[in-house]
Design a protein around this motif. Structure first.
Motif, PDB file in Angstrom:
ATOM      1  N   MET A  84      63.883  55.619  13.596  1.00 16.83           N
ATOM      2  CA  MET A  84      63.460  56.991  13.751  1.00 16.83           C
ATOM      3  C   MET A  84      62.006  57.096  13.277  1.00 16.83           C
ATOM      4  SD  MET A  84      64.816  60.390  11.820  1.00 16.83           S
ATOM      5  CE  MET A  84      66.209  60.800  12.805  1.00 16.83           C
ATOM      6  N   ALA A  85      61.180  57.630  14.097  1.00 19.82           N
ATOM      7  CA  ALA A  85      59.770  57.764  13.760  1.00 19.82           C
ATOM      8  C   ALA A  85      59.585  58.896  12.761  1.00 19.82           C
ATOM      9  CB  ALA A  85      58.963  58.053  15.025  1.00 19.82           C
ATOM     10  N   GLY A  86      58.709  58.672  11.790  1.00 19.28           N
ATOM     11  CA  GLY A  86      58.409  59.703  10.804  1.00 19.28           C
ATOM     12  C   GLY A  86      57.470  60.746  11.376  1.00 19.28           C
ATOM     13  N   GLU A  87      57.519  61.920  10.791  1.00 18.90           N
ATOM     14  CA  GLU A  87      56.614  62.971  11.238  1.00 18.90           C
ATOM     15  C   GLU A  87      55.302  62.876  10.482  1.00 18.90           C
ATOM     16  OE1 GLU A  87      58.069  66.905  11.512  1.00 18.90           O
ATOM     17  OE2 GLU A  87      60.065  66.278  12.089  1.00 18.90           O
ATOM     18  N   ARG A  88      54.246  63.231  11.173  1.00 14.40           N
ATOM     19  CA  ARG A  88      52.926  63.206  10.552  1.00 14.40           C
ATOM     20  C   ARG A  88      52.753  64.431   9.672  1.00 14.40           C
ATOM     21  NH1 ARG A  88      48.544  61.111  13.608  1.00 14.40           N
ATOM     22  NH2 ARG A  88      47.672  63.188  13.425  1.00 14.40           N
ATOM     23  N   SER A  89      52.049  64.261   8.593  1.00 23.82           N
ATOM     24  CA  SER A  89      51.828  65.387   7.693  1.00 23.82           C
ATOM     25  C   SER A  89      50.701  66.260   8.219  1.00 23.82           C
ATOM     26  CB  SER A  89      51.481  64.885   6.292  1.00 23.82           C
ATOM     27  OG  SER A  89      50.164  64.381   6.271  1.00 23.82           O
ATOM     28  N   GLY A  90      50.707  67.507   7.780  1.00 27.01           N
ATOM     29  CA  GLY A  90      49.647  68.434   8.168  1.00 27.01           C
ATOM     30  C   GLY A  90      48.297  67.991   7.655  1.00 27.01           C
ATOM     31  N   GLY A  91      48.279  67.342   6.473  1.00 32.22           N
ATOM     32  CA  GLY A  91      47.018  66.873   5.908  1.00 32.22           C
ATOM     33  C   GLY A  91      46.339  65.833   6.780  1.00 32.22           C
ATOM     34  N   ILE A  92      47.132  64.931   7.365  1.00 29.86           N
ATOM     35  CA  ILE A  92      46.561  63.908   8.252  1.00 29.86           C
ATOM     36  C   ILE A  92      45.969  64.563   9.494  1.00 29.86           C
ATOM     37  CG2 ILE A  92      47.114  61.937   9.741  1.00 29.86           C
ATOM     38  CD1 ILE A  92      49.157  61.103   7.600  1.00 29.86           C
ATOM     39  N   ALA A  93      46.692  65.480  10.087  1.00 32.23           N
ATOM     40  CA  ALA A  93      46.189  66.182  11.266  1.00 32.23           C
ATOM     41  C   ALA A  93      44.916  66.965  10.935  1.00 32.23           C
ATOM     42  CB  ALA A  93      47.256  67.124  11.822  1.00 32.23           C
TER      43      ALA A  93
ATOM     44  N   ILE B 204      41.059  66.595  12.522  1.00 33.21           N
ATOM     45  CA  ILE B 204      40.208  67.700  12.979  1.00 33.21           C
ATOM     46  C   ILE B 204      38.840  67.599  12.308  1.00 33.21           C
ATOM     47  CG2 ILE B 204      39.885  70.216  12.902  1.00 33.21           C
ATOM     48  CD1 ILE B 204      42.987  70.397  13.173  1.00 33.21           C
ATOM     49  N   PHE B 205      38.826  67.311  11.005  1.00 34.12           N
ATOM     50  CA  PHE B 205      37.563  67.139  10.280  1.00 34.12           C
ATOM     51  C   PHE B 205      36.729  66.039  10.938  1.00 34.12           C
ATOM     52  CE2 PHE B 205      35.150  64.741   7.133  1.00 34.12           C
ATOM     53  CZ  PHE B 205      34.314  65.733   6.634  1.00 34.12           C
ATOM     54  N   ALA B 206      37.355  64.894  11.221  1.00 33.40           N
ATOM     55  CA  ALA B 206      36.636  63.766  11.823  1.00 33.40           C
ATOM     56  C   ALA B 206      36.088  64.135  13.198  1.00 33.40           C
ATOM     57  CB  ALA B 206      37.552  62.548  11.915  1.00 33.40           C
ATOM     58  N   LEU B 207      36.881  64.836  14.005  1.00 36.11           N
ATOM     59  CA  LEU B 207      36.420  65.258  15.321  1.00 36.11           C
ATOM     60  C   LEU B 207      35.249  66.232  15.194  1.00 36.11           C
ATOM     61  CD1 LEU B 207      36.738  65.346  18.409  1.00 36.11           C
ATOM     62  CD2 LEU B 207      38.338  67.238  18.080  1.00 36.11           C
TER      63      LEU B 207
ATOM     64  N   HIS C  71      41.249  76.294   4.603  1.00 36.02           N
ATOM     65  CA  HIS C  71      42.573  75.945   5.139  1.00 36.02           C
ATOM     66  C   HIS C  71      42.583  74.576   5.811  1.00 36.02           C
ATOM     67  CE1 HIS C  71      45.074  79.354   4.234  1.00 36.02           C
ATOM     68  NE2 HIS C  71      44.069  80.156   4.545  1.00 36.02           N
ATOM     69  N   LEU C  72      41.414  74.102   6.217  1.00 36.23           N
ATOM     70  CA  LEU C  72      41.345  72.768   6.818  1.00 36.23           C
ATOM     71  C   LEU C  72      41.813  71.708   5.820  1.00 36.23           C
ATOM     72  CD1 LEU C  72      40.432  71.005   9.247  1.00 36.23           C
ATOM     73  CD2 LEU C  72      38.256  70.777   8.058  1.00 36.23           C
ATOM     74  N   PHE C  73      41.644  71.982   4.529  1.00 35.72           N
ATOM     75  CA  PHE C  73      41.980  71.009   3.501  1.00 35.72           C
ATOM     76  C   PHE C  73      43.351  71.240   2.876  1.00 35.72           C
ATOM     77  CE2 PHE C  73      37.288  71.393   3.538  1.00 35.72           C
ATOM     78  CZ  PHE C  73      37.023  70.146   4.075  1.00 35.72           C
TER      79      PHE C  73
ATOM     80  N   ALA D 277      36.022  63.465  -0.811  1.00 36.84           N
ATOM     81  CA  ALA D 277      35.349  62.511   0.080  1.00 36.84           C
ATOM     82  C   ALA D 277      34.880  63.208   1.353  1.00 36.84           C
ATOM     83  CB  ALA D 277      36.283  61.352   0.422  1.00 36.84           C
ATOM     84  N   ALA D 278      35.691  64.101   1.897  1.00 35.12           N
ATOM     85  CA  ALA D 278      35.306  64.827   3.113  1.00 35.12           C
ATOM     86  C   ALA D 278      34.091  65.714   2.866  1.00 35.12           C
ATOM     87  CB  ALA D 278      36.479  65.661   3.620  1.00 35.12           C
ATOM     88  N   LEU D 279      34.049  66.385   1.722  1.00 39.70           N
ATOM     89  CA  LEU D 279      32.895  67.234   1.411  1.00 39.70           C
ATOM     90  C   LEU D 279      31.628  66.396   1.277  1.00 39.70           C
ATOM     91  CD1 LEU D 279      34.440  69.766  -1.132  1.00 39.70           C
ATOM     92  CD2 LEU D 279      34.016  70.084   1.309  1.00 39.70           C
TER      93      LEU D 279
END
Length: 111
Positions: free
Chosen positions: A1-10, A14-17, A40-42, A52-54
């Motif tokens: 069963m595949a795990g679900e991705r977390s909201g933080g990864i998504a 978005i940040f990278a894009l 809210h992005l974070f 690191a993102a900042l």
């Protein structure tokens, strides 16, 4: 069963894009001159990754001679730990939204 991705990864995707588009548009068309993110992005992102993102956003904005703008509550910002060579506090504008009779946002009161 595949795990679900977390909201933080998504959110970090978005940040990278956003960063990639900011760099591409800035280099090829001059760009808008700024990249802006709302706190809210974070949400759901580890504080080390937020720090690191900042730093990445700041470095990118410097590289394209633009600005990186983030709206973030001071309590969330105070939980972040930055590398010693990056003084994030020196780059902050201490804007306080005043919740009083004379306060408001851009001259408007919200009741």
């Amino acid at each position: 069963m595949a795990g679900e991705r977390s909201g933080g990864i998504a959110n970090m995707e978005i940040f990278a894009l956003d960063c990639a588009l900011f760099k591409i548009v800035s280099n090829s068309l001059g760009g808008p001159g700024f990249l802006m993110h709302y706190s809210h992005l974070f949400d759901g992102v580890d504080p080390r990754q937020v720090a690191a993102a900042l730093k990445i956003g700041h470095t990118l904005a410097d590289a394209v001679q633009g600005q990186y703008i983030v709206t973030m509550n001071s309590d969330a910002f105070s939980k972040l730990s930055f590398p010693s060579e990056f003084n994030a506090s020196a780059k902050c504008l201490p804007i306080v939204l005043d919740d009083s009779e004379s306060g408001g946002l851009f001259g408007f009161r919200f009741d």
